[in-house]
Design a protein around this motif. Structure first.
Motif, mmCIF file in Angstrom:
data_model
loop_
_atom_site.group_PDB
_atom_site.id
_atom_site.type_symbol
_atom_site.label_atom_id
_atom_site.label_comp_id
_atom_site.label_asym_id
_atom_site.label_seq_id
_atom_site.Cartn_x
_atom_site.Cartn_y
_atom_site.Cartn_z
ATOM 1 N N THR A 1 34.520 40.911 36.987
ATOM 2 C CA THR A 1 35.744 41.230 37.709
ATOM 3 C C THR A 1 35.945 40.224 38.825
ATOM 4 O OG1 THR A 1 35.440 43.571 37.232
ATOM 5 C CG2 THR A 1 36.966 43.026 38.997
ATOM 6 N N ILE A 2 37.139 39.643 38.853
ATOM 7 C CA ILE A 2 37.514 38.702 39.904
ATOM 8 C C ILE A 2 38.824 39.197 40.501
ATOM 9 C CG2 ILE A 2 38.153 36.324 40.467
ATOM 10 C CD1 ILE A 2 36.441 35.452 38.057
ATOM 11 N N MET A 3 38.811 39.456 41.776
ATOM 12 C CA MET A 3 39.979 39.939 42.496
ATOM 13 C C MET A 3 40.604 41.156 41.804
ATOM 14 S SD MET A 3 42.513 37.200 44.370
ATOM 15 C CE MET A 3 43.966 37.581 43.460
ATOM 16 N N GLY A 4 39.736 42.065 41.365
ATOM 17 C CA GLY A 4 40.190 43.312 40.774
ATOM 18 C C GLY A 4 40.608 43.240 39.320
ATOM 19 N N GLN A 5 40.507 42.078 38.689
ATOM 20 C CA GLN A 5 40.903 41.923 37.299
ATOM 21 C C GLN A 5 39.689 41.588 36.451
ATOM 22 O OE1 GLN A 5 44.493 39.910 36.776
ATOM 23 N NE2 GLN A 5 44.393 39.882 34.554
ATOM 24 N N SER A 6 39.577 42.236 35.298
ATOM 25 C CA SER A 6 38.432 42.034 34.407
ATOM 26 C C SER A 6 38.644 40.842 33.489
ATOM 27 C CB SER A 6 38.204 43.277 33.544
ATOM 28 O OG SER A 6 37.800 44.346 34.345
ATOM 29 N N GLY B 1 20.103 33.872 29.118
ATOM 30 C CA GLY B 1 19.349 33.458 30.290
ATOM 31 C C GLY B 1 20.212 32.955 31.430
ATOM 32 N N GLY B 2 21.516 32.826 31.214
ATOM 33 C CA GLY B 2 22.399 32.310 32.243
ATOM 34 C C GLY B 2 23.179 33.390 32.976
ATOM 35 N N GLU B 3 22.813 34.644 32.728
ATOM 36 C CA GLU B 3 23.567 35.762 33.299
ATOM 37 C C GLU B 3 23.600 35.730 34.827
ATOM 38 O OE1 GLU B 3 21.907 36.946 29.321
ATOM 39 O OE2 GLU B 3 21.024 36.108 31.133
ATOM 40 N N GLN B 4 22.474 35.510 35.445
ATOM 41 C CA GLN B 4 22.413 35.528 36.907
ATOM 42 C C GLN B 4 23.246 34.392 37.514
ATOM 43 O OE1 GLN B 4 21.127 37.975 38.743
ATOM 44 N NE2 GLN B 4 21.931 36.962 40.547
ATOM 45 N N SER B 5 23.172 33.219 36.919
ATOM 46 C CA SER B 5 23.973 32.089 37.413
ATOM 47 C C SER B 5 25.457 32.366 37.265
ATOM 48 C CB SER B 5 23.608 30.809 36.659
ATOM 49 O OG SER B 5 22.284 30.428 36.948
ATOM 50 N N LEU B 6 25.851 32.954 36.139
ATOM 51 C CA LEU B 6 27.262 33.276 35.938
ATOM 52 C C LEU B 6 27.719 34.316 36.958
ATOM 53 C CD1 LEU B 6 29.909 33.035 34.393
ATOM 54 C CD2 LEU B 6 29.057 34.768 32.811
ATOM 55 N N LEU B 7 26.907 35.338 37.195
ATOM 56 C CA LEU B 7 27.273 36.367 38.169
ATOM 57 C C LEU B 7 27.399 35.787 39.576
ATOM 58 C CD1 LEU B 7 25.192 39.427 36.903
ATOM 59 C CD2 LEU B 7 27.669 39.039 36.700
ATOM 60 N N GLU B 8 26.535 34.849 39.928
ATOM 61 C CA GLU B 8 26.637 34.189 41.234
ATOM 62 C C GLU B 8 27.934 33.378 41.319
ATOM 63 O OE1 GLU B 8 23.124 31.946 42.238
ATOM 64 O OE2 GLU B 8 21.834 33.636 41.707
ATOM 65 N N VAL C 1 33.609 32.788 43.284
ATOM 66 C CA VAL C 1 35.043 32.677 42.999
ATOM 67 C C VAL C 1 35.780 33.902 43.535
ATOM 68 C CG1 VAL C 1 36.766 32.629 41.136
ATOM 69 C CG2 VAL C 1 34.742 31.153 41.011
ATOM 70 N N ASP C 2 35.216 35.085 43.313
ATOM 71 C CA ASP C 2 35.854 36.315 43.784
ATOM 72 C C ASP C 2 35.982 36.316 45.309
ATOM 73 O OD1 ASP C 2 36.922 39.010 43.437
ATOM 74 O OD2 ASP C 2 35.041 39.679 44.344
ATOM 75 N N ARG C 3 34.923 35.933 46.008
ATOM 76 C CA ARG C 3 34.972 35.887 47.479
ATOM 77 C C ARG C 3 36.021 34.893 47.960
ATOM 78 N NH1 ARG C 3 29.688 36.729 46.772
ATOM 79 N NH2 ARG C 3 29.121 34.543 46.734
ATOM 80 N N GLU C 4 36.051 33.717 47.342
ATOM 81 C CA GLU C 4 37.000 32.673 47.768
ATOM 82 C C GLU C 4 38.440 33.107 47.502
ATOM 83 O OE1 GLU C 4 37.908 29.327 49.751
ATOM 84 O OE2 GLU C 4 35.840 29.946 49.356
ATOM 85 N N MET C 5 38.687 33.642 46.316
ATOM 86 C CA MET C 5 40.045 34.075 45.983
ATOM 87 C C MET C 5 40.478 35.242 46.871
ATOM 88 S SD MET C 5 40.288 33.692 41.826
ATOM 89 C CE MET C 5 41.989 34.272 41.789
ATOM 90 N N VAL D 1 44.028 28.253 42.085
ATOM 91 C CA VAL D 1 43.976 26.796 42.266
ATOM 92 C C VAL D 1 43.381 26.453 43.636
ATOM 93 C CG1 VAL D 1 45.380 24.719 42.545
ATOM 94 C CG2 VAL D 1 45.817 26.265 40.637
ATOM 95 N N LEU D 2 43.831 27.133 44.680
ATOM 96 C CA LEU D 2 43.279 26.875 46.020
ATOM 97 C C LEU D 2 41.794 27.196 46.087
ATOM 98 C CD1 LEU D 2 46.212 28.182 48.230
ATOM 99 C CD2 LEU D 2 45.503 25.805 47.896
ATOM 100 N N ALA D 3 41.391 28.295 45.469
ATOM 101 C CA ALA D 3 39.968 28.652 45.447
ATOM 102 C C ALA D 3 39.156 27.592 44.711
ATOM 103 C CB ALA D 3 39.769 30.026 44.797
ATOM 104 N N ALA D 4 39.674 27.130 43.572
ATOM 105 C CA ALA D 4 38.976 26.090 42.808
ATOM 106 C C ALA D 4 38.831 24.816 43.623
ATOM 107 C CB ALA D 4 39.715 25.799 41.501
ATOM 108 N N LEU D 5 39.893 24.433 44.319
ATOM 109 C CA LEU D 5 39.832 23.232 45.152
ATOM 110 C C LEU D 5 38.844 23.405 46.303
ATOM 111 C CD1 LEU D 5 43.595 22.290 45.233
ATOM 112 C CD2 LEU D 5 41.748 20.993 44.153
#
Length: 102
Positions: A7-12, A20-27, A32-36, A53-57
């Motif tokens: 979930t990012i900004m309330g959207q799934s 094995g990459g689950e923890q890295s993806l969650l981080e 991204v969620d915090r920045e957005m 776009v602003l969050a990505a930048l």
């Protein structure tokens, strides 16, 4: 490849994740969620696409400002277009066919 719902900004979103990459993806999702959310909460930007776009930048700039540790020659040979292509595919999946966030 494993599928994870995040979930990012309330959207799934359903994202592909290598075993094995689950923890890295969650981080990464948390970053991204915090920045957005911070951009949205500042109140100056309302459109999800602009917020994304602003969050990505912001995140790309922060990453570019980090010092690059020296890598052994053998490790640098394994970094290539495959990683970039995989990232682009994951971004395209998250954005959907019309380029808008799902």
């Amino acid at each position: 490849m494993k599928q994870m719902e995040v979930t990012i900004m309330g959207q799934s979103y359903i994202l592909g994740c290598p075993e094995g990459g689950e923890q890295s993806l969650l981080e990464a999702v948390g970053n991204v969620d915090r920045e957005m959310s911070a951009i949205r909460d500042a109140g100056k930007v309302k459109a999800r696409e602009r917020i994304a776009v602003l969050a990505a930048l912001n995140l790309a700039y922060a990453l570019a400002e980090r010092p690059i540790p020296p890598t052994p020659p053998a490790a640098s040979a394994s970094i290539g277009n495959t990683d970039v292509d995989s990232l682009i595919r994951r971004i395209d999946q998250a954005l959907g066919a019309d380029g808008q966030l799902l």
